[in-house]
Design an enzyme around this catalytic site. Structure first.
Site, mmCIF file in Angstrom:
data_model
loop_
_atom_site.group_PDB
_atom_site.id
_atom_site.type_symbol
_atom_site.label_atom_id
_atom_site.label_comp_id
_atom_site.label_asym_id
_atom_site.label_seq_id
_atom_site.Cartn_x
_atom_site.Cartn_y
_atom_site.Cartn_z
ATOM 1 N N GLU A 15 12.587 68.424 72.550
ATOM 2 C CA GLU A 15 13.009 67.022 72.657
ATOM 3 C C GLU A 15 12.990 66.524 74.114
ATOM 4 O O GLU A 15 13.651 65.530 74.437
ATOM 5 C CB GLU A 15 14.399 66.861 72.050
ATOM 6 N N SER A 147 15.483 65.924 66.349
ATOM 7 C CA SER A 147 14.426 64.912 66.242
ATOM 8 C C SER A 147 13.501 65.132 65.053
ATOM 9 O O SER A 147 12.338 64.734 65.075
ATOM 10 C CB SER A 147 13.571 64.862 67.531
ATOM 11 N N TYR A 213 11.286 57.315 66.444
ATOM 12 C CA TYR A 213 11.006 56.873 67.816
ATOM 13 C C TYR A 213 9.873 55.871 67.973
ATOM 14 O O TYR A 213 9.676 55.364 69.070
ATOM 15 C CB TYR A 213 10.721 58.099 68.696
ATOM 16 N N ARG A 253 27.208 62.014 66.684
ATOM 17 C CA ARG A 253 26.647 61.246 65.554
ATOM 18 C C ARG A 253 26.426 62.205 64.400
ATOM 19 O O ARG A 253 25.793 63.248 64.556
ATOM 20 C CB ARG A 253 25.317 60.616 65.985
ATOM 21 N N ASP A 255 24.936 62.922 60.610
ATOM 22 C CA ASP A 255 23.867 62.436 59.736
ATOM 23 C C ASP A 255 24.157 62.814 58.292
ATOM 24 O O ASP A 255 24.339 63.998 57.982
ATOM 25 C CB ASP A 255 22.515 63.054 60.156
ATOM 26 N N GLU A 267 24.178 67.242 59.290
ATOM 27 C CA GLU A 267 24.461 67.874 60.579
ATOM 28 C C GLU A 267 25.259 66.929 61.451
ATOM 29 O O GLU A 267 25.342 65.727 61.179
ATOM 30 C CB GLU A 267 23.150 68.198 61.303
ATOM 31 N N ASN A 269 25.408 65.795 65.560
ATOM 32 C CA ASN A 269 24.684 65.869 66.837
ATOM 33 C C ASN A 269 25.670 65.666 67.974
ATOM 34 O O ASN A 269 26.314 64.618 68.055
ATOM 35 C CB ASN A 269 23.624 64.771 66.900
ATOM 36 N N GLY A 273 20.949 60.637 70.668
ATOM 37 C CA GLY A 273 20.014 59.838 71.460
ATOM 38 C C GLY A 273 20.712 58.668 72.133
ATOM 39 O O GLY A 273 21.573 58.013 71.541
HETATM 40 N N1 LIG Z 1 18.511 68.015 52.431
HETATM 41 C C1 LIG Z 1 17.894 66.876 52.744
HETATM 42 N N2 LIG Z 1 17.682 65.944 51.795
HETATM 43 C C2 LIG Z 1 17.030 64.791 52.086
HETATM 44 N N3 LIG Z 1 16.536 64.494 53.294
HETATM 45 C C3 LIG Z 1 16.715 65.384 54.281
HETATM 46 C C4 LIG Z 1 17.404 66.629 54.060
HETATM 47 N N4 LIG Z 1 17.405 67.324 55.220
HETATM 48 C C5 LIG Z 1 16.776 66.548 56.125
HETATM 49 N N5 LIG Z 1 16.349 65.391 55.577
HETATM 50 C C6 LIG Z 1 15.629 64.302 56.273
HETATM 51 O O1 LIG Z 1 15.156 64.772 57.512
HETATM 52 C C7 LIG Z 1 15.819 64.105 58.606
HETATM 53 C C8 LIG Z 1 16.093 65.097 59.713
HETATM 54 O O2 LIG Z 1 16.947 66.126 59.276
HETATM 55 P P1 LIG Z 1 18.063 66.767 60.208
HETATM 56 O O3 LIG Z 1 19.041 65.721 60.633
HETATM 57 O O4 LIG Z 1 18.597 67.947 59.516
HETATM 58 O O5 LIG Z 1 17.146 67.220 61.445
HETATM 59 P P2 LIG Z 1 17.293 67.143 63.009
HETATM 60 O O6 LIG Z 1 15.958 67.524 63.535
HETATM 61 O O7 LIG Z 1 18.454 67.937 63.439
HETATM 62 O O8 LIG Z 1 17.564 65.609 63.338
HETATM 63 P P3 LIG Z 1 18.200 64.904 64.651
HETATM 64 O O9 LIG Z 1 17.083 64.067 65.240
HETATM 65 O O10 LIG Z 1 19.229 64.024 64.075
HETATM 66 O O11 LIG Z 1 18.718 65.937 65.567
HETATM 67 C C9 LIG Z 1 17.080 63.533 57.988
HETATM 68 O O12 LIG Z 1 17.570 62.454 58.739
HETATM 69 C C10 LIG Z 1 16.592 63.163 56.589
HETATM 70 O O13 LIG Z 1 15.859 61.974 56.607
HETATM 71 MG MG LIG Z 2 19.602 64.572 62.125
#
Ligand SMILES: Nc1ncnc2c1ncn2[C@@H]1O[C@H](COP(=O)(O)OP(=O)(O)OP(=O)(O)O)[C@@H](O)[C@H]1O
Ligand SMILES: [Mg+2]
Length: 306
Positions: A15, A147, A213, A253, A255, A267, A269, A273
């Protein structure tokens, strides 16, 4: 001129690019508020540079590995420099999607059904997910990325095998989880209070890197999230609870997916961002808090031994 603030950005994670956007937006805001600011890339021998700069406070604008997982936090603790966002322990817990989920579940925060696959797994996958009561489509993702890097939605075994072999090359531990349809809701917490919740409607298959993004991806932002008053309050409560049970500080934040009237926490964060177009600033703006004032609040909230 006030005391020196070093804004740590860049770093070594996937990232890195986004972190420069967050960091530059924050240093611009601080300069506007008359702070003396130096930007520093957390790469190479940055610790020596940091020591020489002797900042009053470090604004940590790093995302992902090393910057968000407790490593940089422990360097800052050992240098006795106050810093923003969560401390060592909360940062490492939040970065590990499995460990944090164990704590969320223990505190009655619903998460998707999931299990962990080590990269050398070679068993019968169909049998494995059946045993865990998970059906296709499934989501696979690294345990400690951000991300949406490495997040794959797989409709069947063939898609799973293809994407799993991609992930195995880079990551040791991979989460396999049920796909939760419904709404994408993200909620911000600031100190001891929930700020608000936003809803994202991506035009793409899901809220992936581009949907996050690139303005060309045209993801729709609905602020405040289109939830009943009761459910809006509930998601704010859950985000605050998630922040609290992991011992987070400053801004976080969380999610969520919202389906069948239930919230599933994906999760939390600890270094969300902070570009001008990011979600926490958008939520803050809706409630009358300007980007500059949000960044100044974070500086004022900075401390050691977090
Ligand atoms: N179990 C799930 N069911 C449906 N959609 C999901 C699921 N897991 C992830 N997603 C989709 O993928 C996106 C990213 O997942 P997640 O938040 O786990 O990843 P991240 O890479 O840690 O994101 P961030 O940019 O918030 O750090 C979610 O916002 C959602 O749109
Ligand atoms: Mg996320």
């Amino acid at each position: 001129m006030r005391d020196l603030i070093v804004v740590l950005m860049g770093g070594l994670s996937g990232e890195r690019k986004i972190s420069f956007l967050s960091g530059k937006a924050c240093s611009k805001a601080l300069r506007k508020k008359k702070y003396k600011v130096k930007e520093l890339d957390a790469k190479g021998y940055f610790v020596d540079k940091l020591r020489k700069l002797k900042p009053k406070i470090v604004f940590n604008a790093l995302h992902g590995k090393y910057g968000e997982d407790g490593l940089v936090q422990s360097i800052l603790e050992s240098l006795k420099i106050p810093y923003t966002h969560s401390g060592i322990f909360a940062s490492s817990l939040a970065m590990d999607k499995e460990l944090s989920r164990l704590i969320f579940k223990k505190n009655n925060i619903k998460v998707p059904k999931y299990f962990l696959l080590q990269k050398d797994y070679e068993g019968n996958f169909k049998k494995k997910i059946k045993g865990k009561k998970i059906k296709f489509p499934i989501v696979i993702k690294p345990i400690n990325e951000g991300s949406s890097l490495g997040v794959y939605i797989c409709k069947n075994k063939i898609e799973f095998s293809k994407n799993y072999s991609k992930l195995k090359k880079t990551y040791d531990r991979i989460l396999v989880e049920e796909y939760i349809p419904g709404k994408e809701i993200q909620a911000a917490v600031m100190g001891n209070k929930s700020l608000g919740a936003i809803e994202l409607i991506p035009k793409r298959k899901f809220y992936d890197y581009k949907a996050k993004y690139s303005s060309k991806a045209k993801t729709k932002h609905i602020m405040p999230a289109s939830l009943s008053q009761k459910k809006y309050k509930e998601v704010l409560f859950l985000a605050k609870k998630a922040h609290k049970v992991l011992g987070c500080k400053g801004i976080t934040r969380s999610d969520f997916r919202f389906f069948n009237n239930k919230f599933y926490l994906l999760e939390i964060n600890t270094q969300p961002g902070m570009t001008k177009l990011s979600l926490v600033p958008e939520i803050a703006h809706y409630y009358g808090l300007k980007f500059e004032d949000l960044v100044v609040w974070m500086i004022k909230d900075a401390s050691s031994q977090r």
